[in-house]
Write an enzyme that holds these catalytic residues in place. Structure first.
Site, PDB file in Angstrom:
ATOM      1  CB  SER A  61     -29.329  -2.960  30.648  1.00 56.33           C
ATOM      2  OG  SER A  61     -28.940  -1.714  31.094  1.00 56.33           O
TER       3      SER A  61
ATOM      4  CG  ASP B 280     -30.615  -0.471  27.587  1.00 56.98           C
ATOM      5  OD1 ASP B 280     -29.633  -0.092  28.245  1.00 56.98           O
ATOM      6  OD2 ASP B 280     -31.757  -0.569  28.063  1.00 56.98           O
TER       7      ASP B 280
ATOM      8  CG  ASP C 274     -31.519   2.383  30.254  1.00 53.19           C
ATOM      9  OD1 ASP C 274     -30.303   2.114  30.145  1.00 53.19           O
ATOM     10  OD2 ASP C 274     -32.304   1.713  30.950  1.00 53.19           O
TER      11      ASP C 274
ATOM     12  CG  ASP D 287     -26.891   1.379  29.468  1.00 48.69           C
ATOM     13  OD1 ASP D 287     -27.365   2.140  28.600  1.00 48.69           O
ATOM     14  OD2 ASP D 287     -27.600   0.705  30.232  1.00 48.69           O
TER      15      ASP D 287
HETATM   16 MG    MG Z   1     -29.568   0.219  30.385  1.00 51.32          MG
END
Ligand code: MG
Length: 462
Positions: free
Chosen positions: A110, A253, A255, A251
């Site tokens: 992440s 990744d 999400d 961020d």
């Molecule tokens: Mg994330």
């Protein structure tokens, strides 16, 4: 061995190494084999049907190496593996629903620095596996039963996940409205997985797109992967210089997302959730649900907006799995957390920073983002931590706060530590997941109020 936390199993490469990834993946495979067999109501030992498990990853340098281990581990216990390659986490999580997967493993740390990586596990309902369920997987790791040679299946490559996700998002947007207005947006993917989808999506829906840091690079050479105000300075400057309607940064990744308004004002995660909630609740087709889910660490602005539209807040423990669970079980119809992660059940039960950004862009076609911001109540947040001798004593202190609050007849929420709600603010005290530390947050209408609340809690536990 390192253990499952709120969001999977996380470590640097010397801990989360290929050997461990292989073992954990075997455990994950066995766990989901069991789950899919339970669905078929067959005794585990009598069925040879392996689950269908997706494997996705972000662009981190150790990602491909760990991906080989994860795929090998899953196949070795009889799972059918669908390999997505590098895609955003929300894209992978959407694919659980689209392809009716029994489970998903995302190799991503992440927003953590590049030397970190993690295995995030999602079940067939689209709910991320919590710390507790992670513990079950750890329990299986030492009881691995490899599949018979003839039951080892082919690994299916699936290169169209981002396209599928884009198509789903486009179905949920008013494309005509966006094409007519043609908002100018600056996208900062931070060299992370958002780059696999965001530039293409925003072009396709009819925006004028300026992109920075959109080349995948797992060493994150241009900015750290967490989109804090300090880390997105380049984006803020560019929004102002280009006179763009908005800036968007994700961020590592994809999400989580943050926004920058047309004046160059940075919009923190709490407010991103507030804006999303406003979009959801002021829309023509609000669901007939009663509760909006958020974690006990989230700003009171969520309560304020929800109550304006006749909704109540359902508080969960901190971490996305609890939020997804609240929606999956039907308790809440919408959800989000304090760091800019919003769950839109029309897409998936996971935080989708890509869709969140697209909905924001659609919303600002007939108003300015800075005007939307004016509708979001303003609070001041203060944070501190207090070190205690050991974790046991720390939990004892939390009990002491609960007792004190009870005597004072304060309104408390006790799903994760203790949150105390006042009319003009709130405070929360929680024991850290890893250290003998009590974290205290407080929010008030003024900075002074927030500071006063923190001091009050500190006094109770001293
Ligand atoms: Mg994330």
């Amino acid at each position: 061995m390192i253990h499952f936390g709120t969001n999977g199993i996380r470590g640097k490469f010397d801990e989360l190494n290929p050997e461990l990834a292989l073992k954990v993946a075997q455990g994950i495979g066995m766990y989901f084999n069991r789950q899919s067999k339970a669905k078929l109501s067959m005794p585990i030992e009598r069925s040879s049907i392996g689950g269908k498990i997706g494997v996705a990853r972000d662009a981190r340098l150790t990602g491909e190496c760990l991906e080989h281990s994860v795929i090998s581990g899953l196949s070795s216990v009889g799972c059918e593996v669908v390999k997505f390659g590098i895609i955003s986490s929300p894209t992978a999580e959407y694919m659980v629903r689209k392809l009716k997967l029994d489970g998903l493993t995302i190799i991503t740390a992440s927003h953590n620095p590049p030397e970190w990586n993690a295995l995030k596990v999602v079940d067939g309902k689209g709910v991320a596996v919590s710390k507790e369920r992670g513990g079950e997987i750890e329990g299986i790791v030492n009881k691995i039963k490899r599949a018979k040679w003839k039951n080892v299946k082919k690994v299916e490559k699936y290169p169209n996940a981002s396209k599928d996700h884009i198509n789903r998002i486009k179905k949920l947007l008013d494309l005509e409205k966006i094409k007519k207005r043609k908002p100018k947006v600056v996208l900062d993917c931070g060299n992370g997985a958002a780059a696999t989808i965001a530039p293409e999506l925003f072009q396709e829906i009819g925006c004028e797109v300026i992109e920075i840091n959109s080349k995948l690079d797992g060493s994150f050479p241009n900015r750290p992967s967490e989109p804090t105000k300090k880390n997105v300075k380049e984006l803020i400057e560019l929004v102002k210089k280009e006179k763009a309607d908005a800036g968007i940064a994700w961020d590592g990744d994809g999400d989580r997302v943050i926004f920058v308004d047309e004046k160059g004002e940075y919009i923190i995660g709490d407010k991103v959730f507030g804006i999303s909630l406003l979009i959801e609740l002021s829309g023509p087709e609000t669901g007939d649900y009663r509760y909006v889910a958020t974690t006990v660490a989230t700003s009171k602005l969520v309560e304020d907006i929800a109550s304006k539209y006749g909704k109540e807040v359902f508080y969960t423990e901190v971490g996305a799995p609890a939020l997804s669970e609240a929606i999956a079980s039907g308790k809440a119809g919408f959800g989000g957390e304090e760091v800019g992660g919003v769950i839109w059940p029309d897409i998936s039960l996971a935080k989708d920073g890509i869709y969140t950004a697209a909905k924001m862009v659609e919303f600002i076609c007939d108003r300015k983002l800075s005007d939307v911001l004016k509708e979001i109540p303003e609070y001041f947040l203060e944070k501190t931590k207090v070190r205690i001798e050991n974790r046991e004593k720390a939990f004892g202190k939390i009990e002491k706060i609960k007792e004190y609050a009870k005597n004072k007849k304060w309104k408390t929420i006790e799903v994760d530590g203790v949150r105390i709600n006042f009319d003009d603010g709130w405070t929360i005290a929680r024991v850290s997941g890893t250290e003998p530390v009590i974290r205290i947050f407080a929010e008030g209408k003024t900075k002074e109020k927030a500071k006063k609340l923190i001091e009050e809690i500190k006094k109770i536990i001293s």
